[in-house]
Design an enzyme around this catalytic site. Structure first.
Site, mmCIF file in Angstrom:
data_model
loop_
_atom_site.group_PDB
_atom_site.id
_atom_site.type_symbol
_atom_site.label_atom_id
_atom_site.label_comp_id
_atom_site.label_asym_id
_atom_site.label_seq_id
_atom_site.Cartn_x
_atom_site.Cartn_y
_atom_site.Cartn_z
ATOM 1 N N ASP A 114 -31.305 -27.924 -12.282
ATOM 2 C CA ASP A 114 -30.024 -27.837 -11.602
ATOM 3 C C ASP A 114 -30.334 -27.765 -10.098
ATOM 4 O O ASP A 114 -31.454 -27.396 -9.707
ATOM 5 C CB ASP A 114 -29.278 -26.590 -12.076
ATOM 6 C CG ASP A 114 -27.984 -26.385 -11.327
ATOM 7 O OD1 ASP A 114 -27.203 -27.343 -11.208
ATOM 8 O OD2 ASP A 114 -27.757 -25.256 -10.849
ATOM 9 N N ASP B 196 -29.335 -22.082 -13.474
ATOM 10 C CA ASP B 196 -28.972 -20.705 -13.132
ATOM 11 C C ASP B 196 -27.542 -20.368 -13.544
ATOM 12 O O ASP B 196 -26.967 -19.393 -13.066
ATOM 13 C CB ASP B 196 -29.130 -20.468 -11.627
ATOM 14 C CG ASP B 196 -28.048 -21.168 -10.811
ATOM 15 O OD1 ASP B 196 -27.872 -22.393 -11.012
ATOM 16 O OD2 ASP B 196 -27.377 -20.510 -9.994
#
Length: 229
Positions: free
Chosen positions: A16, A175
Protein backbone atom coordinates in the site's frame (compact mmCIF):
# COMPACT_ATOMS: atom_id res chain seq x y z
CA UNK A 1 6.65 -9.66 15.04
CA UNK A 2 4.34 -12.62 14.56
CA UNK A 3 4.27 -14.50 11.29
CA UNK A 4 3.32 -17.63 9.44
CA UNK A 5 5.45 -19.31 6.79
CA UNK A 6 5.31 -17.36 3.52
CA UNK A 7 5.36 -18.70 -0.07
CA UNK A 8 8.44 -20.51 -1.33
CA UNK A 9 9.44 -19.21 -3.75
CA UNK A 10 8.35 -15.67 -2.96
CA UNK A 11 7.31 -14.20 -6.30
CA UNK A 12 6.76 -10.52 -5.47
CA UNK A 13 5.85 -8.05 -2.74
CA UNK A 14 3.13 -5.42 -3.06
CA UNK A 15 2.79 -2.39 -0.80
CA UNK A 16 0.00 0.00 0.00
CA UNK A 17 1.24 3.56 -0.52
CA UNK A 18 -0.06 5.94 2.16
CA UNK A 19 0.93 4.76 5.63
CA UNK A 20 2.83 1.68 4.45
CA UNK A 21 5.43 2.63 1.87
CA UNK A 22 5.51 6.37 2.47
CA UNK A 23 4.57 8.67 5.33
CA UNK A 24 2.28 11.00 3.40
CA UNK A 25 0.24 12.18 6.39
CA UNK A 26 2.14 15.46 6.92
CA UNK A 27 1.28 16.71 3.42
CA UNK A 28 -2.27 15.36 3.53
CA UNK A 29 -2.91 16.97 6.91
CA UNK A 30 -1.40 20.25 5.72
CA UNK A 31 -3.73 20.25 2.71
CA UNK A 32 -6.77 19.67 4.92
CA UNK A 33 -5.71 22.34 7.40
CA UNK A 34 -5.15 24.87 4.61
CA UNK A 35 -8.80 24.44 3.68
CA UNK A 36 -9.61 25.41 7.27
CA UNK A 37 -7.21 28.34 7.56
CA UNK A 38 -8.32 29.71 4.17
CA UNK A 39 -11.78 29.92 5.76
CA UNK A 40 -10.53 31.64 8.89
CA UNK A 41 -10.59 28.52 11.04
CA UNK A 42 -7.92 27.20 13.38
CA UNK A 43 -5.99 24.15 12.11
CA UNK A 44 -6.86 20.73 13.48
CA UNK A 45 -4.24 18.95 15.56
CA UNK A 46 -2.05 16.72 13.37
CA UNK A 47 -2.50 13.73 15.66
CA UNK A 48 -6.25 13.84 14.99
CA UNK A 49 -5.74 13.79 11.23
CA UNK A 50 -2.94 11.22 10.97
CA UNK A 51 -4.99 8.05 11.67
CA UNK A 52 -7.34 8.79 8.74
CA UNK A 53 -4.67 9.83 6.25
CA UNK A 54 -5.08 6.56 4.32
CA UNK A 55 -8.75 7.38 3.79
CA UNK A 56 -7.99 10.41 1.61
CA UNK A 57 -10.38 13.33 1.25
CA UNK A 58 -13.29 11.48 2.82
CA UNK A 59 -11.39 10.76 6.03
CA UNK A 60 -9.51 14.03 6.30
CA UNK A 61 -12.46 16.28 5.48
CA UNK A 62 -14.54 14.21 7.86
CA UNK A 63 -12.18 14.94 10.75
CA UNK A 64 -11.33 18.50 9.76
CA UNK A 65 -14.93 19.64 9.16
CA UNK A 66 -17.21 16.94 10.52
CA UNK A 67 -18.90 16.42 7.15
CA UNK A 68 -19.11 13.46 4.79
CA UNK A 69 -19.96 12.71 1.15
CA UNK A 70 -23.69 13.05 1.85
CA UNK A 71 -23.36 16.65 3.05
CA UNK A 72 -23.94 19.61 0.73
CA UNK A 73 -20.60 21.28 1.44
CA UNK A 74 -18.48 18.13 1.12
CA UNK A 75 -17.72 18.42 -2.61
CA UNK A 76 -16.55 22.03 -2.32
CA UNK A 77 -14.29 21.12 0.58
CA UNK A 78 -13.01 18.03 -1.24
CA UNK A 79 -12.03 20.01 -4.34
CA UNK A 80 -10.24 22.62 -2.23
CA UNK A 81 -8.39 19.87 -0.35
CA UNK A 82 -7.31 18.17 -3.59
CA UNK A 83 -6.08 21.45 -5.08
CA UNK A 84 -4.00 22.10 -1.97
CA UNK A 85 -2.60 18.58 -1.95
CA UNK A 86 -1.70 18.52 -5.63
CA UNK A 87 0.15 21.82 -5.23
CA UNK A 88 2.35 20.43 -2.43
CA UNK A 89 2.16 16.66 -2.81
CA UNK A 90 5.68 15.75 -1.74
CA UNK A 91 6.98 18.50 0.52
CA UNK A 92 7.12 16.66 3.86
CA UNK A 93 6.36 13.16 2.56
CA UNK A 94 9.13 10.59 2.88
CA UNK A 95 9.62 6.85 2.84
CA UNK A 96 9.09 5.27 6.23
CA UNK A 97 12.35 4.59 8.12
CA UNK A 98 13.99 1.44 6.80
CA UNK A 99 11.78 1.19 3.70
CA UNK A 100 14.53 2.19 1.27
CA UNK A 101 16.66 -0.64 2.66
CA UNK A 102 13.74 -3.07 2.23
CA UNK A 103 13.32 -2.13 -1.43
CA UNK A 104 17.07 -2.34 -2.04
CA UNK A 105 17.21 -5.80 -0.46
CA UNK A 106 14.29 -6.98 -2.58
CA UNK A 107 16.11 -5.70 -5.64
CA UNK A 108 19.28 -7.55 -4.70
CA UNK A 109 17.25 -10.72 -4.15
CA UNK A 110 15.61 -10.36 -7.55
CA UNK A 111 12.13 -10.05 -6.06
CA UNK A 112 9.92 -7.53 -7.90
CA UNK A 113 7.81 -5.14 -5.87
CA UNK A 114 4.85 -2.92 -6.65
CA UNK A 115 2.35 -0.45 -5.28
CA UNK A 116 -1.40 -1.01 -4.92
CA UNK A 117 -3.21 2.02 -3.49
CA UNK A 118 -6.70 3.47 -3.36
CA UNK A 119 -5.20 6.89 -4.12
CA UNK A 120 -6.33 8.16 -7.52
CA UNK A 121 -3.92 7.90 -10.42
CA UNK A 122 -3.82 11.67 -10.79
CA UNK A 123 -2.22 11.84 -7.34
CA UNK A 124 -0.35 8.54 -7.28
CA UNK A 125 1.73 9.02 -10.43
CA UNK A 126 3.29 12.39 -9.54
CA UNK A 127 3.87 11.35 -5.93
CA UNK A 128 5.62 8.09 -6.80
CA UNK A 129 7.77 9.97 -9.33
CA UNK A 130 9.10 12.17 -6.51
CA UNK A 131 9.82 9.45 -3.96
CA UNK A 132 13.49 8.44 -3.54
CA UNK A 133 13.01 4.80 -4.53
CA UNK A 134 16.25 2.79 -4.79
CA UNK A 135 14.56 0.26 -7.07
CA UNK A 136 11.68 1.19 -9.41
CA UNK A 137 8.33 -0.55 -8.84
CA UNK A 138 7.35 -3.33 -11.23
CA UNK A 139 3.79 -1.98 -11.22
CA UNK A 140 1.75 0.88 -9.80
CA UNK A 141 -1.98 0.25 -9.41
CA UNK A 142 -4.03 3.27 -8.34
CA UNK A 143 -7.53 3.44 -6.94
CA UNK A 144 -9.02 4.10 -10.36
CA UNK A 145 -6.89 1.64 -12.36
CA UNK A 146 -9.58 -1.05 -12.06
CA UNK A 147 -13.35 -0.70 -11.70
CA UNK A 148 -13.10 -1.61 -8.01
CA UNK A 149 -10.92 -0.29 -5.18
CA UNK A 150 -9.76 -2.15 -2.08
CA UNK A 151 -11.09 -4.07 -0.16
CA UNK A 152 -12.12 -5.61 -3.49
CA UNK A 153 -9.34 -7.94 -4.72
CA UNK A 154 -9.41 -6.58 -8.30
CA UNK A 155 -6.50 -4.10 -7.86
CA UNK A 156 -4.27 -6.76 -6.33
CA UNK A 157 -5.13 -9.31 -9.00
CA UNK A 158 -4.43 -6.67 -11.65
CA UNK A 159 -1.01 -6.08 -10.09
CA UNK A 160 -0.29 -9.82 -10.10
CA UNK A 161 -1.18 -10.00 -13.79
CA UNK A 162 0.98 -6.95 -14.54
CA UNK A 163 4.01 -8.48 -12.84
CA UNK A 164 3.27 -11.92 -14.24
CA UNK A 165 3.32 -13.68 -10.86
CA UNK A 166 0.69 -16.00 -9.38
CA UNK A 167 -1.22 -14.14 -6.66
CA UNK A 168 -0.54 -16.97 -4.21
CA UNK A 169 3.19 -16.25 -4.50
CA UNK A 170 2.80 -12.54 -3.69
CA UNK A 171 2.81 -10.93 -0.23
CA UNK A 172 0.78 -7.76 0.31
CA UNK A 173 1.75 -5.24 2.99
CA UNK A 174 -0.75 -2.66 4.23
CA UNK A 175 -1.69 -0.46 7.16
CA UNK A 176 -5.48 -0.63 6.90
CA UNK A 177 -8.03 -3.38 7.48
CA UNK A 178 -9.21 -3.08 3.88
CA UNK A 179 -5.66 -3.91 2.71
CA UNK A 180 -5.72 -7.17 4.61
CA UNK A 181 -9.24 -7.96 3.44
CA UNK A 182 -8.25 -7.29 -0.18
CA UNK A 183 -5.14 -9.44 0.10
CA UNK A 184 -7.05 -12.28 1.67
CA UNK A 185 -9.73 -12.08 -1.07
CA UNK A 186 -7.00 -12.16 -3.72
CA UNK A 187 -5.42 -15.26 -2.17
CA UNK A 188 -2.28 -13.40 -1.11
CA UNK A 189 -0.53 -13.74 2.25
CA UNK A 190 -0.72 -10.41 4.07
CA UNK A 191 1.39 -8.35 6.45
CA UNK A 192 -0.17 -5.64 8.63
CA UNK A 193 2.04 -2.58 9.14
CA UNK A 194 1.18 -1.37 12.64
CA UNK A 195 3.64 1.54 12.23
CA UNK A 196 1.22 3.09 9.68
CA UNK A 197 -2.02 5.01 10.10
CA UNK A 198 -4.29 2.02 10.84
CA UNK A 199 -7.54 4.03 10.92
CA UNK A 200 -9.89 4.41 13.85
CA UNK A 201 -11.37 0.90 13.71
CA UNK A 202 -10.19 -2.45 15.09
CA UNK A 203 -6.57 -2.82 16.15
CA UNK A 204 -4.22 -4.41 13.59
CA UNK A 205 -3.90 -7.44 15.84
CA UNK A 206 -7.56 -8.15 15.04
CA UNK A 207 -7.19 -7.95 11.24
CA UNK A 208 -6.22 -11.63 10.80
CA UNK A 209 -3.12 -10.76 8.80
CA UNK A 210 -0.48 -13.45 8.37
CA UNK A 211 2.12 -11.24 10.03
CA UNK A 212 2.19 -8.05 12.08
CA UNK A 213 5.20 -5.73 11.98
CA UNK A 214 6.02 -2.64 14.02
CA UNK A 215 8.63 -1.24 11.61
CA UNK A 216 9.54 -1.51 7.95
CA UNK A 217 12.92 -2.95 8.91
CA UNK A 218 11.21 -6.14 10.12
CA UNK A 219 10.32 -6.94 6.52
CA UNK A 220 13.91 -7.77 5.58
CA UNK A 221 14.38 -10.89 7.73
CA UNK A 222 10.71 -11.82 7.38
CA UNK A 223 10.63 -11.75 3.58
CA UNK A 224 14.12 -13.01 2.90
CA UNK A 225 13.76 -15.84 5.41
CA UNK A 226 10.54 -16.86 3.68
CA UNK A 227 12.39 -16.93 0.36
CA UNK A 228 15.19 -19.11 1.74
CA UNK A 229 13.00 -21.37 3.89
Amino acid sequence: MMARRFPDPLGAVLFDLDGTLADTAPDLAAAANKVRTDRGLEPVDYEALRPVASHGARGLIGVAFGVGPGDAEFETLRLAFLANYEAEICVRTQLFPGMADVLAELGRAGIPWGIVTNKSGRLTVPLVAQLPLPVPPACVVAGDTTPHAKPHPAPLLHAADSIGVDARQIVYVGDDLRDIEAGRAAGMPTIAASYGYCGNGPSPVEWRADALIASAAELIPLLLESKRA
